[in-house]
Motif scaffolding. Structure first.
Motif, PDB file in Angstrom:
ATOM      1  N   TYR A 196      35.914  42.372  16.146  1.00  0.00           N
ATOM      2  CA  TYR A 196      36.219  40.681  15.843  1.00  0.00           C
ATOM      3  C   TYR A 196      34.532  40.633  15.457  1.00  0.00           C
ATOM      4  N   CYS A 220      34.235  41.347  22.116  1.00  0.00           N
ATOM      5  CA  CYS A 220      34.534  42.435  21.056  1.00  0.00           C
ATOM      6  C   CYS A 220      33.465  42.993  20.152  1.00  0.00           C
ATOM      7  N   ARG A 257      43.255  43.203  27.626  1.00  0.00           N
ATOM      8  CA  ARG A 257      42.994  44.012  27.299  1.00  0.00           C
ATOM      9  C   ARG A 257      42.972  44.554  28.773  1.00  0.00           C
ATOM     10  N   THR A 307      35.224  45.595  27.290  1.00  0.00           N
ATOM     11  CA  THR A 307      35.181  44.605  26.718  1.00  0.00           C
ATOM     12  C   THR A 307      35.380  43.146  27.335  1.00  0.00           C
ATOM     13  N   VAL A 316      36.371  37.019  22.733  1.00  0.00           N
ATOM     14  CA  VAL A 316      37.259  37.266  23.388  1.00  0.00           C
ATOM     15  C   VAL A 316      37.965  35.424  24.413  1.00  0.00           C
TER      16      VAL A 316
END
Length: 70
Positions: A60, A57, A13, A51, A5
């Motif tokens: 992902y 994540c 997020r 996350t 991420v």
């Protein structure tokens, strides 16, 4: 567990996670007035914050996505 991420994604997020956690307590939206809506909102917010903090994540990973450069 390798970070997948990126910085902008992590910031978004974090902000959305905080908003989802706070929404049931400060919002008058009917969705958050029920117990189920409150628990779901807080749960989604908590997952987003975690996350963001960890930079990883699982979804992902499953779909082979990355928003980080490393």
């Amino acid at each position: 567990m390798r970070a997948n991420v990126g910085k902008i994604d992590r910031l978004l997020r974090l902000l959305l996670g905080i908003a989802f956690i706070a929404a049931p307590f400060i919002s008058s939206i009917d969705l958050f007035q029920s117990t189920v809506g409150m628990v779901v909102g807080i749960g989604v917010g908590a997952i987003m914050v975690v996350t963001s903090v960890t930079g990883f994540c699982p979804l992902y990973r499953i779909f082979g996505l990355r928003s980080s450069r490393a």
